[in-house]
Design a protein around this motif. Structure first.
Motif, PDB file in Angstrom:
ATOM      1  N   GLN A   1       0.821  -1.222   0.000  1.00 34.76           N
ATOM      2  CA  GLN A   1       0.000   0.000   0.000  1.00 34.76           C
ATOM      3  C   GLN A   1       0.850   1.265   0.000  1.00 34.76           C
ATOM      4  O   GLN A   1       0.393   2.324  -0.404  1.00 34.76           O
ATOM      5  CB  GLN A   1      -0.950   0.000   1.207  1.00 34.76           C
ATOM      6  CG  GLN A   1      -2.102  -0.995   1.039  1.00 34.76           C
ATOM      7  CD  GLN A   1      -2.897  -1.201   2.317  1.00 34.76           C
ATOM      8  OE1 GLN A   1      -2.409  -0.928   3.409  1.00 34.76           O
ATOM      9  NE2 GLN A   1      -4.133  -1.693   2.165  1.00 34.76           N
TER      10      GLN A   1
ATOM     11  N   THR B   1     -11.492  -3.809  -3.013  1.00 30.95           N
ATOM     12  CA  THR B   1     -11.063  -2.594  -2.312  1.00 30.95           C
ATOM     13  C   THR B   1      -9.611  -2.712  -1.854  1.00 30.95           C
ATOM     14  O   THR B   1      -8.795  -1.805  -2.079  1.00 30.95           O
ATOM     15  CB  THR B   1     -11.969  -2.340  -1.088  1.00 30.95           C
ATOM     16  OG1 THR B   1     -13.317  -2.225  -1.539  1.00 30.95           O
ATOM     17  CG2 THR B   1     -11.552  -1.080  -0.350  1.00 30.95           C
ATOM     18  N   LEU B   2      -9.292  -3.853  -1.251  1.00 27.12           N
ATOM     19  CA  LEU B   2      -7.938  -4.056  -0.735  1.00 27.12           C
ATOM     20  C   LEU B   2      -6.923  -4.086  -1.880  1.00 27.12           C
ATOM     21  O   LEU B   2      -5.834  -3.494  -1.794  1.00 27.12           O
ATOM     22  CB  LEU B   2      -7.892  -5.375   0.051  1.00 27.12           C
ATOM     23  CG  LEU B   2      -6.658  -5.606   0.919  1.00 27.12           C
ATOM     24  CD1 LEU B   2      -6.560  -4.553   2.022  1.00 27.12           C
ATOM     25  CD2 LEU B   2      -6.704  -7.021   1.529  1.00 27.12           C
TER      26      LEU B   2
ATOM     27  N   GLU C   1      -6.188  -0.673  -3.027  1.00 28.09           N
ATOM     28  CA  GLU C   1      -5.267   0.017  -2.102  1.00 28.09           C
ATOM     29  C   GLU C   1      -3.832  -0.442  -2.313  1.00 28.09           C
ATOM     30  O   GLU C   1      -2.886   0.304  -2.086  1.00 28.09           O
ATOM     31  CB  GLU C   1      -5.694  -0.242  -0.647  1.00 28.09           C
ATOM     32  CG  GLU C   1      -7.007   0.456  -0.275  1.00 28.09           C
ATOM     33  CD  GLU C   1      -7.558  -0.034   1.064  1.00 28.09           C
ATOM     34  OE1 GLU C   1      -8.659   0.405   1.432  1.00 28.09           O
ATOM     35  OE2 GLU C   1      -6.888  -0.863   1.727  1.00 28.09           O
TER      36      GLU C   1
END
Lengths: 422, 422
Positions: free
Chosen positions: B25, B361-362, B365
Motif C-alpha cells: 500500500q 477494495t484491498l 489500495e
C-alpha cells in the motif's frame, strides 16, 4: 407570356414542343438530375484520405491511441473543428458516427423515450406531438417525423427563412415540439436564414421542451467567394434565456466522402450533458480513426475551407449552366421562377400551379429522372403542385445541359397545355 | 484449507499477509486488470489497415464506389463475411456502423417504439417489460436494459449456459420480452452455450415478441487451436417455428481496431426486412469505406481466422499466466475457483461469499485496479458478493504477474479475516 399568344399561336407552339418531346421519348436516354450527392470529381479531391491516417500516426495530438476504445465525445481536435463549423464552443460538441441524420434521429429517440433534458416528460407520454416543417424542405426530415407518428405542420419558406409569423403562431401550441431547419442554403430553396429569423426563433414563446433541429448540412458548401455569414442560433437562444432550445448538426460527408465522413452535434452544455448520459450507454464510443483520418486531411478549419473552395470550382459551372439554360429557355416566358443559390446542393424550380407532377412525369418519359413530385413536402404532398428540385452536383456538364434542355422543354409544353385546358 | 488451521496458525498467517499488503500500500503502484480491450500488440497486427483501402481501390468487388452514399444493408462481401461469423445467410445480414452495442440498443429502440416486427404492439404500450439477465454477464447489456426502465430478472449462469429451468419458467410470463446472451466465451464466465441450451432457448414457450439478443462478441476469439463449435441459434429457432425469436450481433472491433471496426446484425428475413424499414429512415447508409478497408485486410473468413490465431498467440500466454498464478497461490487452499476459458476476454474468479467487494477494495489500495465489485450483475449487485472479473488482455505479462500476485495475496487475506470474524 402565354396570355400574349392567341389560340392558334399557342396550338402551333404546343404542337412543335410536343413533337420534340415525342421524339425524345423514342431515344431511351437516361439522365438523372435527382441525386443530391457529390460528383466523382469532388470525391477525387479527397482521395489521399483513403490511405490515412497511415500505419504510423495513429495517435491524436494529445497522444490518444485512436485504435482503441474510449473518447465518447470525440477527439479534442475534431470537437474544435466542428466547433468552427457549427459556431459553437468545442466543449459543447459531441462527435458521432458517419451520419448527422442518424444523430438527429437519435436525438428524437431520446426526447421521445426519456424527455428532452432529464426532467421533462417524455414526448411519448404527451399525446399528439407536432413538428413545424418549413416547406419545401428536406424529405429525410419529414420521413423521420412521420416514422415517429408526429403530426407535420407545413410552414411557408420565404426568401429569408421560414415564415416567422406562422412559426410564432403555431409554436404557441405546447404540443408543437420542434422545427426542422436547414439554415444555410436550405434544401431545396437555397435560402440562408437572416438574422431577424434567427432572433425570432430564439425569442419566440414555445414549449420548454421545444427543440430547433438546426441541420447545418451546407455550413461550408459555398458557391461564392464571399458568402454571407450565418447568425449564431446558439448565442441567440442563450441570450433569449432559451439556451436549451437548439440542437445543431453537421457532418463532413459532403466534404470528404459521402457516407464516409464524421458527424457531430452542438448544443447547450445542459443538452450535451443530458445526451451523453444516454449515448454513453448506447455505445462504447465513435470511430476515432475516421476522426483522425479527417483531421490529418483537413488539418483545421482553414484547410477544410480551402478544400471546399476546390469543391466550389467544380460545382459553380454546373449551377451556372443550370441557371443559364433556365434563363435562356424560360427567362422571358413568365411561366417559371427558380433559385440562384450561393451554395448548397439544389436549384429550386417553381412551375405554374398544378404542373409539377406532369412536368416530372413527362421529363421522365423523355429520359430525365427528377426528384419525385412533392418529395420536398410533408407526406410528399406539394399543395400547389408546382415545386421541382434540381440537383446539379452529380452529373457532368454535358448531361446537365441535355437534361436541362429537356426539362425546360417539358415545362413550357406542360404550361401551354395547362393554359389551353383552362 | 482454512478449516485445517487452528486459530493461532490463522492469526499468524493473517499477520504475515497483512504486513505484505500494508507494504504494498505504501508503494503507489498502478496496475490495471479491468480493461476488456485489446493490447497494443494485438492492434499492431492490423496496422497495415490504417493505410487502406488506399487511394486507388475504392470500389468493391461489384464496382460500387464506396466513397459515395448508398448500400443501406452493407457491401455484399461484408455481408458474406458476417454471414460466416454469425452462421447466418448473407442475405439475412444488415451491416451497421462501428458498434454492435449500438445496434443492440437500436433494436431495443425499434421494439420499444414501434414493436418488434411490424404488427406487434410496441413494448412502450405493454406496461412493465422484463428481461432475463444471465449473471454474471456483460455490464453494458444491463446498463441498456436499465436505461429503458425494464425490470431485470437475474438467471444463474451454469457451465453450459444459462440455467434453462429458470429461463423456461420465467419466459412463460408474457411481460418477459428478452434475454441477453453472449453465447461463446461468455463475458465474464467464458462459457460457450451447449447445443441443448440452444435448442431449449429456441423451443421454449415465450411471448411472440420475445427476442434473444445473441451478442456473439467473441465468435472468432479463440485461445485454443481446435475450438468447440457453437450451434446455430437461427436454425434452431427456425426449426422450432420461432424464426423471428433471435437477433444476432457481432463486430470486428476486437479483430481490427477497438471502436474502429464494423458491426452487423443477423436475423430472420422478416426481422431484417422490418429493421430495414426503420434503419432506412434513420440514416442514408453506413460507412462503406470502413467495410472496404476491413475486406481488403481480412480478405475473407479464412483470412480473418488466421488473423485471430495471431491474436491468440499474444493472448494465450497471458491467460496461462493468470491461471498459473491462481493455481500456484490459491490452488490448494479451497477458497477460490476460477474459469479457464478457451477464448474470449476474461477470467472469472469466485472468492468466498461476502468477500469480493473487500478483495477489490484491498487490491485497489495495494495498487491494482479491478472491475468494480458486482459490475457483472444487474444494478451492479452481486447477490453473493463473490464474483471478480479479471481482464488479462491489455497489460503486459510482467504487469499481469505482479497484479495477480497482489490479487491472490488479497484474496487469501480477506478470506482468512472473514473466516476469523465468523
Amino acid at each position: 407570356m402565354l396570355d400574349s399568344l392567341n389560340p392558334p399561336q399557342l396550338a402551333k407552339r404546343e404542337a412543335e414542343l410536343g413533337s420534340r418531346v415525342a421524339n425524345l421519348q423514342t431515344r431511351g436516354q437516361q439522365l438523372n438530375m435527382a441525386r443530391g450527392r457529390p460528383s466523382p470529381e469532388q470525391l477525387d479531391l479527397a482521395n489521399s484520405m483513403l490511405a490515412l491516417p497511415g500505419t504510423v500516426d495513429y495517435q491524436d495530438a494529445e497522444g490518444i491511441d485512436c485504435r482503441s476504445y474510449g473518447g465518447i465525445d470525440g477527439l479534442p481536435e475534431m470537437k474544435i473543428l466542428f466547433g468552427g463549423i457549427l459556431d459553437c464552443p468545442a466543449q459543447n460538441i459531441v462527435v458521432g458516427g458517419n451520419s448527422s441524420l442518424a444523430m438527429m434521429h437519435d436525438a428524437l429517440v431520446r426526447a421521445y423515450i426519456w424527455g428532452t433534458s432529464g426532467n421533462d416528460m417524455p414526448w411519448r407520454e404527451q399525446g399528439t406531438i407536432r413538428f413545424l416543417c418549413p416547406s419545401p424542405g428536406y424529405d429525410r426530415h419529414f420521413l423521420i417525423t412521420e416514422l415517429f407518428g408526429f403530426e407535420m405542420l407545413p410552414v411557408e419558406m420565404t426568401s429569408t427563412g421560414p415564415n416567422m409569423d406562422q412559426v410564432e403562431s403555431l409554436a404557441l401550441d405546447p404540443s408543437v415540439k420542434g422545427i426542422w431547419c436547414v439554415p444555410r442554403y436550405s434544401n431545396p430553396t437555397g435560402v440562408t436564414y437572416v438574422d431577424a429569423v434567427i432572433e425570432r426563433l430564439a425569442q419566440m414563446q414555445a414549449a420548454p421542451d421545444f427543440r430547433i433541429f438546426w441541420d447545418n448540412a451546407y455550413a461550408e458548401h459555398h458557391l461564392v467567394d464571399h458568402p454571407t455569414s450565418l447568425g449564431s442560433i446558439l448565442a441567440a437562444c442563450a441570450a433569449a434565456d432559451h439556451a436549451d432550445r437548439v440542437l445543431m448538426f453537421a457532418s463532413t460527408s459532403k466534404m470528404s466522402f459521402a457516407g464516409g465522413g464524421v458527424a457531430a452535434m452542438g448544443a447547450s452544455a445542459h443538452n450535451i450533458a443530458d445526451a451523453q448520459t444516454k449515448i454513453g450507454v448506447q455505445t462504447i464510443g465513435p470511430d476515432k480513426l475516421n476522426q483522425l483520418r479527417q483531421l490529418h486531411f483537413f488539418k483545421d478549419l482553414n484547410g477544410l475551407r480551402a478544400h471546399m473552395r476546390a469543391h466550389a470550382r467544380i460545382l459553380k459551372p454546373k449551377f451556372d449552366l443550370v441557371d443559364d439554360i433556365l434563363q435562356h429557355e424560360l427567362g422571358d416566358k413568365q411561366i417559371a421562377n427558380w433559385s440562384k443559390p450561393a451554395g448548397g446542393y439544389f436549384v429550386n424550380l417553381n412551375v405554374p400551379d398544378g404542373c409539377a407532377r406532369q412536368v416530372i412525369t413527362l421529363t421522365a418519359e423523355a429520359g430525365v429522372t427528377l426528384t419525385p413530385a412533392g418529395a420536398s413536402f410533408p407526406h410528399g404532398l406539394d399543395p400547389n403542385d408546382r415545386n421541382i428540385r434540381i440537383a446539379p452536383t452529380f452529373p457532368p456538364l454535358k448531361d446537365i445541359r441535355r437534361a436541362m434542355e429537356i426539362l425546360t422543354l417539358c415545362v413550357e409544353l406542360v404550361a401551354i397545355r395547362e393554359h389551353l385546358r383552362r
